[in-house]
Design a protein around this motif. Structure first.
Motif, PDB file in Angstrom:
ATOM      1  N   THR A   1       5.001   6.811   5.578  1.00 46.96           N
ATOM      2  CA  THR A   1       4.658   5.411   5.798  1.00 46.96           C
ATOM      3  C   THR A   1       4.655   5.126   7.294  1.00 46.96           C
ATOM      4  O   THR A   1       5.627   5.428   7.986  1.00 46.96           O
ATOM      5  CB  THR A   1       5.644   4.470   5.087  1.00 46.96           C
TER       6      THR A   1
ATOM      7  N   ASP B   1      -1.265  -8.340  -1.271  1.00 48.49           N
ATOM      8  CA  ASP B   1      -1.477  -8.681   0.130  1.00 48.49           C
ATOM      9  C   ASP B   1      -2.791  -9.448   0.222  1.00 48.49           C
ATOM     10  O   ASP B   1      -3.869  -8.871   0.139  1.00 48.49           O
ATOM     11  CB  ASP B   1      -1.523  -7.422   0.998  1.00 48.49           C
TER      12      ASP B   1
ATOM     13  N   ARG C   1      -1.536   1.550   0.236  1.00 49.76           N
ATOM     14  CA  ARG C   1      -0.313   1.304  -0.517  1.00 49.76           C
ATOM     15  C   ARG C   1      -0.130   2.397  -1.558  1.00 49.76           C
ATOM     16  O   ARG C   1      -1.097   2.993  -2.037  1.00 49.76           O
ATOM     17  CB  ARG C   1      -0.336  -0.061  -1.192  1.00 49.76           C
TER      18      ARG C   1
ATOM     19  N   SER D   1       2.162   0.319  -6.856  1.00 47.68           N
ATOM     20  CA  SER D   1       3.208  -0.396  -6.123  1.00 47.68           C
ATOM     21  C   SER D   1       2.820  -1.857  -5.964  1.00 47.68           C
ATOM     22  O   SER D   1       1.657  -2.188  -5.733  1.00 47.68           O
ATOM     23  CB  SER D   1       3.417   0.232  -4.745  1.00 47.68           C
TER      24      SER D   1
ATOM     25  N   MET E   1       2.731  -4.945   1.855  1.00 43.22           N
ATOM     26  CA  MET E   1       2.542  -4.074   3.010  1.00 43.22           C
ATOM     27  C   MET E   1       2.297  -4.884   4.279  1.00 43.22           C
ATOM     28  O   MET E   1       2.183  -4.319   5.363  1.00 43.22           O
ATOM     29  CB  MET E   1       1.365  -3.127   2.766  1.00 43.22           C
TER      30      MET E   1
END
Length: 606
Positions: A268, A397, A457, A461, A465
Motif C-alpha cells: 500500500t 470513495d 483498492r 474492501s 482510500m
C-alpha cells in the motif's frame, strides 16, 4: 453550492358572473408580479428567506385561485405563508432535488389592477456553505420571467465574511448596517441565480492510499497517477511512502509515480499533503501537437460520428454545448450508488435519461471536439454538503467527473460542470467553477487512462482510500533541485532531481565552451528526476577538457567536462586492421623487390 428555485404560477382562472361568453385566457398575459426577496445569513450559514410578492390582475374578469412555488432546495424549515388576513395553510411535496410549496388563496381578488399581496418565509441550510476558509452563497432564481415586472433582492451577510471576491450578477450597491453587509441586486424583469464567493483560494488536506498487487512470478513496475498540478491547483506532498523510483509527467500533465514490486507481493502506497485550489485559472499555452490531440476520437468520445458532428454544428460553442446538456440530459439518481457501466457520448445522446457525471462529461468533450474546441475530462473529488443538489458517483470513495475546454483567445483551459448545472436547476457552472473541485487525473489522450485515486483498492474492501478535508491556508516551500552528471566519451548526461514535495518548472539553457544553447524547459514533479543528454561537439583523437555552464531557473552550475576521444572502439580496431593490412602488403612488395635483385641475370653478350 448552487441552488435553483423555479417559480411556477398555477393560476386557475375563474370567470366572473358578468361574463356572457367564457373564454380561455393566459396567466402570463392576465397577471403581473413583483418580488422583493430578502436573504439574511447568520454566522453559522443558516439563511432566513423572505419573498414579498404582489400578484396583480391585468384584466377585470379573472382571479388567481392557487399558487405554486418550486424551489431547488431540499432543506426548508419554519415555513410560513401570510397575507393581510394572517397565516395561509400550505402543502409541501419533495422530490430528489427540490421542494414544491403550494396553497390556495383564501380570497378571490377580482378586478383589473387588484392584487394579492403575500409573503413566504422559511429557513434553509442550502444557500450558504463554508469549506475551509471559503464561504460560498448561491441564491436560487425565480423562473417566471413572463410575469415579472420587478425583482429586487437584498443579501445580508455578516461583516466577518468580508467583501465578496466574486458575485454574479454584480451587485448594484453595498452598504453596512450594524454587523451586516447588505448587497442590493436589481434584476429588473430577469430571473437568474445570484452567486457570491468570499475568498480566492481553497486549501485541502489529503491522505490517499494506493493498493498495489503483483501476483506474477517476476518483478513488475507499476505506474500510479497521483494528483498533479493543473492551471487551477497546486500540490504540496509531505510524503510518498515508500518513495517512488521516479515521478514523470505524461502528455496530459498527469504525474505518474513508478513503483517496483517484487514477485508475488502486495503493498500500500501512502501519500500525504495539501492541495491549493485557485479561483482563477493560470495561463497554459497549448502546442499545435497538443491542440490536435485534444480534438480526436477516443473510446467514449465518438467525435467523428455523424450524430455527434451534426449536433456540434448546430451548437457551435462550449457555452451552447453546456446549456444543451443542462436542458436535455436527465440525472439518474438511481445510478449514483450502483456499479453501472459508462455509456459514452454516443449512447448518452441516444438515451439522455440515464446520465450521471461521466455521461455529462463524455458528451461535452465529444461535442466540443467535434466543434473544433480542444476538451478533456477531469476525474477527482468535489466537496458537497448536499448530495441531491450536487451529486457524486461511486460508493466508498465518492468521485466526480467534469470537463474543461481550451480558449485560444486567452490561452487557458476552463473547467465547467454541466452535471451540477443540471442538478442545481440551472446554477451557472460555466462562467465560473467553485473552489471545491480537486483534480486527481486528466483524461485527454485517452478517455480511460490513467486511473484516478480511489481506484486502487483491495478486492471486496470497503475501506476508504481517500481522506480529504478543507484546511487553513498553508505556505508552500520552494522546490529543491539537485544536479549531477554522468560523463560519456561523446556526451554528458545531466540528471536533475527534485527532492522537495512541490513541482519544479524552469527554463533550461547551457553554455558549452562559450557557445550558448536553449533547451526545452524543465517540468519535474515532486520526488521526480529528469535526464538531459548533451552531445559534445567536435572530433577528437585524444580526450580534452571543456567547460559546461548549466542555467535552470535561478540556479547556475559550472561543470568541468573531460571530453573523450570521439574515436570509437570499432573505429580504432578498423584502423588497426587497415594499418596491419597495409603493412603486410608493403612487406610483400618489398620482399618481391628484394628477390628480384638477388636473382642472377645472363650477360648482355654471349
Amino acid at each position: 453550492m448552487r441552488r435553483f428555485s423555479k417559480l411556477i404560477f398555477t393560476i386557475i382562472l375563474a370567470l366572473t358572473s358578468v361574463l356572457a361568453n367564457p373564454k380561455s385566457v393566459s396567466a402570463a398575459s392576465e397577471f403581473s408580479a413583483s418580488y422583493e426577496n430578502h436573504y439574511t445569513i447568520s454566522d453559522s450559514g443558516l439563511t432566513l428567506v423572505k419573498h414579498d410578492i404582489v400578484l396583480t390582475n391585468n384584466i377585470s374578469n379573472v382571479y388567481a385561485d392557487e399558487y405554486t412555488l418550486s424551489i431547488g432546495l431540499t432543506d426548508i424549515s419554519k415555513l410560513e405563508i401570510r397575507d393581510r388576513q394572517g397565516l395561509i395553510t400550505h402543502r409541501v411535496a419533495k422530490t430528489d432535488n427540490q421542494a414544491t410549496i403550494s396553497f390556495n388563496f383564501p380570497d378571490k381578488v377580482v378586478g383589473k389592477n387588484k392584487s394579492n399581496h403575500f409573503t413566504i418565509t422559511y429557513q434553509t441550510k442550502d444557500i450558504a456553505a463554508k469549506q475551509g476558509t471559503i464561504w460560498e452563497i448561491n441564491i436560487p432564481k425565480l423562473d417566471s420571467e413572463e410575469l415579472v415586472t420587478k425583482q429586487q433582492t437584498t443579501l445580508r451577510i455578516p461583516v466577518t465574511f468580508g467583501t465578496p471576491s466574486y458575485t454574479t450578477p454584480h451587485y448594484k450597491y453595498l452598504t453596512q448596517e450594524d454587523q451586516y453587509l447588505q448587497l442590493f441586486f436589481d434584476l429588473s424583469t430577469s430571473s437568474q441565480n445570484i452567486s457570491a464567493i468570499f475568498g480566492t483560494t481553497q486549501y485541502i488536506d489529503f491522505e490517499i492510499k494506493y493498493f498495489l498487487d503483483n501476483p506474477k512470478p517476476e518483478t513488475q513496475t507499476f505506474a500510479v497517477a497521483i494528483p498533479p498540478d493543473t492551471n487551477y491547483q497546486n500540490m504540496y506532498y509531505h510524503s510518498i511512502d515508500p518513495s517512488p523510483e521516479n515521478v514523470t509527467v505524461d502528455v496530459d500533465g498527469n504525474w505518474i509515480a513508478q513503483f517496483v514490486m517484487p514477485p508475488n507481493q502486495q503493498q500500500t502506497i501512502f501519500t500525504k499533503g495539501i492541495a491549493r485550489i485557485n479561483f482563477l485559472p493560470a495561463l497554459s499555452p497549448l502546442s499545435p501537437e497538443d491542440y490536435q490531440r485534444y480534438l480526436g476520437d477516443s473510446q467514449h468520445w465518438q467525435v467523428t460520428d455523424t450524430s455527434i458532428t451534426a449536433l456540434a454544428a448546430k451548437l457551435g460553442t462550449p457555452k451552447s454545448i453546456y446549456q444543451y446538456l443542462v436542458e436535455h440530459l436527465s440525472y439518474d439518481y438511481s445510478k449514483v450508488y450502483l456499479s453501472s457501466s459508462r455509456l459514452g457520448a454516443l449512447a448518452t445522446l441516444s438515451d439522455p435519461t440515464k446520465a450521471i457525471c461521466t455521461e455529462f462529461t463524455d458528451l461535452f468533450v465529444a461535442l466540443a471536439r467535434a466543434s473544433g474546441v480542444p476538451a478533456r475530462e477531469h476525474n477527482g473529488y468535489a466537496f458537497t454538503q448536499n448530495s441531491l443538489l450536487r451529486p457524486l458517483s461511486l460508493t466508498q470513495d465518492i468521485l466526480h467527473a467534469w470537463p474543461d475546454f481550451y480558449d485560444t483567445s486567452t490561452d487557458r483551459w476552463y473547467q465547467v460542470d454541466p452535471t451540477w448545472g443540471k442538478t442545481t436547476g440551472g446554477v451557472d457552472y460555466f462562467t465560473k467553477l467553485d473552489l471545491n473541485h480537486f483534480t486527481f487525473v486528466i483524461h485527454g489522450d485517452s478517455s480511460t487512462k490513467p486511473l484516478p485515486a480511489g481506484s486502487y483498492r483491495p478486492k471486496n474492501s470497503t475501506d476508504k482510500m481517500l481522506l480529504l478535508n478543507p484546511a487553513s491556508p498553508s505556505e508552500f516551500p520552494p522546490p529543491s533541485v539537485t544536479l549531477t552528471h554522468t560523463q560519456k566519451p561523446a556526451s554528458v548526461d545531466l540528471i536533475f532531481k527534485n527532492t522537495s514535495g512541490v513541482a519544479f518548472s524552469a527554463p533550461l539553457s547551457i553554455s558549452l565552451s562559450g557557445k550558448n544553447q536553449s533547451l526545452p524547459s524543465l517540468h519535474i514533479p515532486p520526488f521526480g528526476q529528469h535526464l538531459v543528454n548533451i552531445p559534445l561537439p567536435g572530433f577528437r583523437f585524444i580526450p580534452s577538457s571543456l567547460k559546461l555552464d548549466v542555467n535552470y531557473g535561478d540556479h547556475t552550475a559550472s561543470l568541468a567536462i573531460t571530453a573523450g576521444s570521439t574515436l570509437t572502439r570499432e573505429i580504432v580496431l578498423a584502423a588497426i586492421l587497415a594499418a596491419g593490412l597495409i603493412l603486410v602488403c608493403l612487406t610483400f612488395v618489398a620482399w618481391r623487390l628484394y628477390l628480384r635483385r638477388r636473382t642472377p641475370r645472363p650477360p648482355l653478350y654471349w
